[in-house]
Design a protein around this motif. Structure first.
Motif, short mmCIF file in Angstrom:
data_model
loop_
_atom_site.label_atom_id
_atom_site.label_comp_id
_atom_site.label_asym_id
_atom_site.label_seq_id
_atom_site.Cartn_x
_atom_site.Cartn_y
_atom_site.Cartn_z
N GLN A 86 6.97 -1.70 13.31
CA GLN A 86 6.16 -1.34 12.16
C GLN A 86 6.70 -1.99 10.88
OE1 GLN A 86 6.43 2.92 11.77
NE2 GLN A 86 8.46 2.87 10.86
N HIS A 87 5.79 -2.41 10.02
CA HIS A 87 6.14 -2.88 8.68
C HIS A 87 5.02 -2.45 7.74
CE1 HIS A 87 9.67 -5.07 9.87
NE2 HIS A 87 9.02 -5.98 10.57
N GLY A 88 5.01 -1.17 7.34
CA GLY A 88 3.99 -0.70 6.41
C GLY A 88 4.10 -1.45 5.09
N HIS A 89 2.96 -1.93 4.57
CA HIS A 89 3.05 -2.73 3.34
C HIS A 89 2.17 -2.25 2.21
CE1 HIS A 89 4.72 -5.96 1.10
NE2 HIS A 89 5.21 -6.56 2.16
N CYS A 90 1.13 -1.50 2.47
CA CYS A 90 0.40 -0.88 1.37
C CYS A 90 -0.50 0.20 1.91
CB CYS A 90 -0.40 -1.91 0.56
SG CYS A 90 -2.02 -2.31 1.19
N ALA A 91 -0.85 1.16 1.04
CA ALA A 91 -1.76 2.24 1.39
C ALA A 91 -2.81 2.33 0.29
CB ALA A 91 -1.01 3.56 1.52
N VAL A 92 -4.08 2.28 0.68
CA VAL A 92 -5.19 2.26 -0.27
C VAL A 92 -6.18 3.35 0.10
CG1 VAL A 92 -7.08 0.88 -1.23
CG2 VAL A 92 -4.91 -0.23 -0.65
N LEU B 285 1.92 -4.70 8.49
CA LEU B 285 2.09 -6.13 8.73
C LEU B 285 2.71 -6.40 10.09
CD1 LEU B 285 3.43 -8.58 6.06
CD2 LEU B 285 4.48 -8.58 8.30
N GLY B 286 3.61 -5.52 10.54
CA GLY B 286 4.29 -5.73 11.80
C GLY B 286 3.41 -5.50 13.01
N LEU B 287 2.50 -4.53 12.90
CA LEU B 287 1.62 -4.20 14.02
C LEU B 287 0.35 -5.02 14.03
CD1 LEU B 287 3.60 -1.79 14.16
CD2 LEU B 287 1.64 -0.31 14.56
N ASP B 288 0.11 -5.81 12.95
CA ASP B 288 -1.14 -6.56 12.80
C ASP B 288 -2.33 -5.61 12.84
OD1 ASP B 288 -0.10 -9.23 12.58
OD2 ASP B 288 0.34 -9.14 14.72
N PHE C 14 -5.87 -6.95 13.98
CA PHE C 14 -5.92 -8.34 13.53
C PHE C 14 -5.37 -9.24 14.63
CE2 PHE C 14 -6.39 -6.00 9.72
CZ PHE C 14 -6.90 -6.85 8.74
N PRO C 15 -5.62 -10.54 14.56
CA PRO C 15 -4.99 -11.47 15.51
C PRO C 15 -3.47 -11.37 15.44
CG PRO C 15 -6.74 -12.57 14.29
CD PRO C 15 -6.54 -11.24 13.64
N ASP C 16 -2.82 -11.59 16.57
CA ASP C 16 -1.36 -11.57 16.60
C ASP C 16 -0.79 -12.53 15.55
OD1 ASP C 16 -1.41 -9.75 18.64
OD2 ASP C 16 -0.82 -11.17 20.21
N GLY C 17 0.16 -12.03 14.77
CA GLY C 17 0.82 -12.87 13.78
C GLY C 17 0.07 -13.02 12.48
N ALA C 18 -1.02 -12.24 12.28
CA ALA C 18 -1.75 -12.33 11.01
C ALA C 18 -0.93 -11.72 9.87
CB ALA C 18 -3.10 -11.63 11.12
N GLY C 19 -0.44 -10.49 10.08
CA GLY C 19 0.39 -9.83 9.08
C GLY C 19 -0.38 -9.31 7.88
N PRO C 20 -1.33 -8.38 8.08
CA PRO C 20 -2.04 -7.83 6.92
C PRO C 20 -1.08 -7.16 5.95
CG PRO C 20 -2.41 -6.48 8.89
CD PRO C 20 -1.73 -7.73 9.35
N ARG C 21 -1.15 -7.57 4.68
CA ARG C 21 -0.14 -7.16 3.70
C ARG C 21 -0.72 -6.24 2.61
NH1 ARG C 21 4.81 -9.40 1.16
NH2 ARG C 21 4.75 -8.98 -1.08
N HIS C 22 -1.67 -6.76 1.84
CA HIS C 22 -2.25 -5.97 0.75
C HIS C 22 -3.77 -5.97 0.88
CE1 HIS C 22 1.29 -5.93 -2.35
NE2 HIS C 22 1.56 -5.30 -1.23
N MET C 23 -4.37 -4.94 0.30
CA MET C 23 -5.80 -4.68 0.45
C MET C 23 -6.38 -4.21 -0.88
SD MET C 23 -7.36 -1.82 3.01
CE MET C 23 -9.09 -1.43 3.14
#
Length: 364
Positions: free
Chosen positions: A158-164, A177-180, A204-213
């Motif tokens: 897990q790599h939580g990166h933002c909560a909206v 980001l870690g779980l895509d 998301f596709p493997d290795g995408a890494g969703p970060r901010h929204m």
């Protein structure tokens, strides 16, 4: 006359920054004039502001600590000076984002998590009620995305990166980001736990890494910047199901750029006509035009005038953009054409080491 201030969090534990720097902002010229500093804080990597209640919140981001902190401040509306209220543990490691619910009564801390696997408390997300005086109560809810206490099973880190919070304040979307994945929760009220929404995640596709929204001002479209595969994804928000439905994905860097790049920030103009993202490596701000449907088309790239643009912010007038170049170059100030979305370098700089996050506040 109203007072507009820019609050800047800097990396001061493993960088050369000083803490939180406050500048008076001239909306006619784009000039920043030093106003005050708050030095008694470690690595305030992310800031969130509540203008209405004149409060600032900072995330202490220290990878060496298993628990990081969320810190609350009062803002003096005449001087921009900060006064400490309190702090609370974020129940996780490497806190990198703070986000409010829509009324501003709850704040959510996202934890990137670089601590050893199994180290406690190990949560990716935590929720705090905000007291009447602006201080934070201890976290009333938290969730992990991996391990024995995981709310949703995964073999990835897990790599939580933002909560909206969703525009209707019914759901909470957490970019991991870690779980895509974007994990979708029913937005909790004080005393409630974090429970998964009917559509529990977007994969998301493997290795995408969703970060901010961020959401479009119309509340119907969401935009996500993917740190690792350097793309921007566009989603339709289905409020009845709490679901994000993919519409489009576009690159954030030119096709012929082959060096290492990671994406960081995403923001949309107040009129909903232009979307921007930051590239670290290409060291640029990418610009997109937004169609009435919410879909985007590439406009081009503007050099960030520094190295590693971690964050950027459009000023309240919409006529300037400030870019925080974390790895070198300080803050660069750009003039923004509100009709075309174009960015033009003003040549103005603030020589501030390791800026991480800029937020504006206007008072009076």
């Amino acid at each position: 006359m109203p007072n507009t201030f820019a609050f800047v969090g800097t990396q001061n534990r493993n960088g050369q920054g000083t803490g939180i720097s406050v500048y008076r902002f001239d909306s006619a010229t784009g000039d920043l004039t030093p106003a005050s500093e708050y030095l008694a804080i470690d690595n305030p990597g992310y800031l969130a502001i509540d203008e209405k209640r004149k409060r600032l919140y900072a995330a202490v981001e220290i990878p060496a600590w298993n628990e990081n902190m969320a810190v609350a401040f009062d803002i003096d509306p005449a001087t921009g000076e900060l006064s400490y209220i309190n702090m609370q543990s974020t129940l996780g490691n490497t806190t990198c984002h703070l986000g409010f619910d829509r009324p501003g009564s709850t704040i959510f801390a996202s934890n990137y998590t670089v601590a050893d696997l199994g180290e406690r408390p190990g949560n990716a997300i935590a929720a705090f009620s905000i007291r009447d005086d602006g201080g934070l109560d201890p976290a009333f809810a938290a969730a992990a995305h991996e391990g024995k206490s995981a709310i949703i099973a995964s073999e990835k880190r897990q790599h939580g990166h933002c909560a909206v919070a969703s525009p209707d304040n019914r759901y909470l979307f957490v970019c991991d980001l870690g779980l895509d994945r974007i994990i979708a929760y029913n937005l909790p009220k004080k005393g409630e736990g974090l429970t998964l929404a009917r559509a529990p995640f977007v994969q998301f596709p493997d290795g995408a890494g969703p970060r901010h929204m961020t959401f479009h001002p119309n509340g119907k479209i969401a935009y996500v910047i993917n740190e690792l595969n350097c793309t921007v994804s566009v989603f339709e928000y289905d409020a009845s199901q709490g679901e994000l439905k993919i519409l489009q994905t576009l690159p954030s860097i030119p096709d012929d750029f082959t060096d290492t790049n990671t994406c960081a920030e995403i923001a949309i103009s107040a009129d909903g006509k232009f979307l921007y993202g930051s590239n670290r490596g290409h060291n640029s701000i990418v610009s997109y035009a937004v169609a009435p449907s919410g879909e985007i088309s590439l406009v081009g790239w503007t050099p960030s005038q520094g190295i590693g643009p971690r964050n950027f912010t459009i000023d309240p007038s919409g006529e300037f953009m400030l870019v925080a170049n974390q790895k070198g170059g300080g803050i660069a100030i750009f003039k923004r054409d509100v009709s075309t979305g174009a960015l033009v370098d003003t040549g103005k700089r603030v020589d501030l080491p390791n800026p991480m996050r800029i937020v504006f506040g206007t008072f009076g």
